[in-house]
Design an enzyme around this catalytic site. Sequence first.
Site, PDB file in Angstrom:
ATOM      1  N   LYS A  55       0.848  -1.196   0.000  1.00  0.00           N
ATOM      2  CA  LYS A  55       0.000   0.000   0.000  1.00  0.00           C
ATOM      3  C   LYS A  55       0.880   1.242   0.000  1.00  0.00           C
ATOM      4  O   LYS A  55       2.090   1.177   0.258  1.00  0.00           O
ATOM      5  CB  LYS A  55      -0.905  -0.003   1.234  1.00  0.00           C
ATOM      6  N   ARG A 152     -10.066   0.581  15.040  1.00  0.00           N
ATOM      7  CA  ARG A 152     -10.240   1.165  13.714  1.00  0.00           C
ATOM      8  C   ARG A 152     -11.334   0.369  12.998  1.00  0.00           C
ATOM      9  O   ARG A 152     -12.408   0.161  13.556  1.00  0.00           O
ATOM     10  CB  ARG A 152      -8.907   1.178  12.963  1.00  0.00           C
ATOM     11  N   TYR A 285      14.595  30.295   7.432  1.00  0.00           N
ATOM     12  CA  TYR A 285      13.487  31.100   7.956  1.00  0.00           C
ATOM     13  C   TYR A 285      13.532  31.162   9.485  1.00  0.00           C
ATOM     14  O   TYR A 285      13.729  30.162  10.163  1.00  0.00           O
ATOM     15  CB  TYR A 285      12.156  30.513   7.512  1.00  0.00           C
ATOM     16  N   MET A 332      10.730  24.569   1.728  1.00  0.00           N
ATOM     17  CA  MET A 332       9.914  23.767   0.820  1.00  0.00           C
ATOM     18  C   MET A 332      10.764  22.982  -0.175  1.00  0.00           C
ATOM     19  O   MET A 332      10.501  21.809  -0.452  1.00  0.00           O
ATOM     20  CB  MET A 332       8.933  24.657   0.057  1.00  0.00           C
TER      21      MET A 332
END
Length: 406
Positions: A55, A152, A285, A332
């Site tokens: 998956k 779940r 930053y 980013m």
Amino acid sequence: MPRVPPAVRAAKDADGGRPARPPERCAVVDLGAVRHNVRVIRTIAEPARVMAVVKADAYGHGAVPVARAAIEAGATWLGVAHIGEALALRAEGIEAPVLAWLHTSAGDFSAAVGAGIDLGCSGWELRRIAEAARGCGRPARVHLKIDTGLGRNGAPPDRWEAVLAEATGYQDRGLLRIVGVFSHLALADEPHRPGTDAQLGVFRDAVALAEDAGCELEVRHIANSPAALSRPDTHFDLVRTGLSLYGLSPFRDRSSADLGLRPAMTLRVLVSHCKRVPAGHGVGYGLTYRTSEESVLGLIPLGYADGIPRTSRGGPVRIAGTTYHVAGRVAMDQTVVDLGPSTDSTAMAGHEAVIFGTGEDGGPTADDWARAAGTINYEIVTRISPRVPRVHINSEPDARPHAGSG
């Protein structure tokens, strides 16, 4: 000229084996390591069979090539979360049994039944699956799921007999076959906690009720990677292995090497730029990092858009045989490492930087980045974004891993 990374040098063009031009950034996936890990798991789990869980694009490693490698090494089942993931495997000609277990009311059960995909079922899906089977003119193959304590999906124990009654009713009408009962463990990676024993008790009771109801089960399965590696009493007929398939350890106190596993993914990139800066120079930053002395900063063109965790602090990066650490915040598209005062800034640009790999040469691993980001190794490999090309090496079953493949 930048040296060609040995891991990427092993990759071949599809049209005849010429060395492929190395991407400037890529995740190198060693399919030889995947096959090795499957063989290790098979030896531990026998006589139970192995389901390779592919998956989430095989935890970021590439679902189709990983699925093929796992089957070549002896895995007999494939596991995915969504029907779409299973259909993608079928579209590539993969015919091995595939189980998809996470659905919504909009799930394409007709396509799944038509493609011969086994369906996990908590109970609410039964009517929709039966309707799909009627439309396809063939019975659906269903694995009923019992919630043994994870909370779940899966039928609660107090609903189990009602789910069995509904499922066997559809089975009697030829609309489905109940071929499996399964569940999922919550605490298998923490062996000191007793919850696994309690879950096993609920699971055994659920299996007994299913058999008493006339279900001729092909497989009973509850073991995930940590249980497959440490709890033989959880193996039953089939173990579902995800993380261990990719060579990573699910345990805090045992490494991949301790378990005989080989990490399959190496994330590497070329250093794009270096420059010398004075003491006290800010980085990133918020200027959360300042150089303690005159130093060389190296720019790594990978950032959180590529899957590098922004939450990480001081993540390790291996360049030219030395491990450095991220300076300041991950951006980013880029990350900065402090290369120290003695580095030749001209010579370092263009070198390979390994973000994580096998760790065999003392370099960083996915576990190291998980610690730096306060998360788990599962997330580190799975989050590498699609804009990072995957380069698969050792695609042939008889190929031996190259010495520099991680």
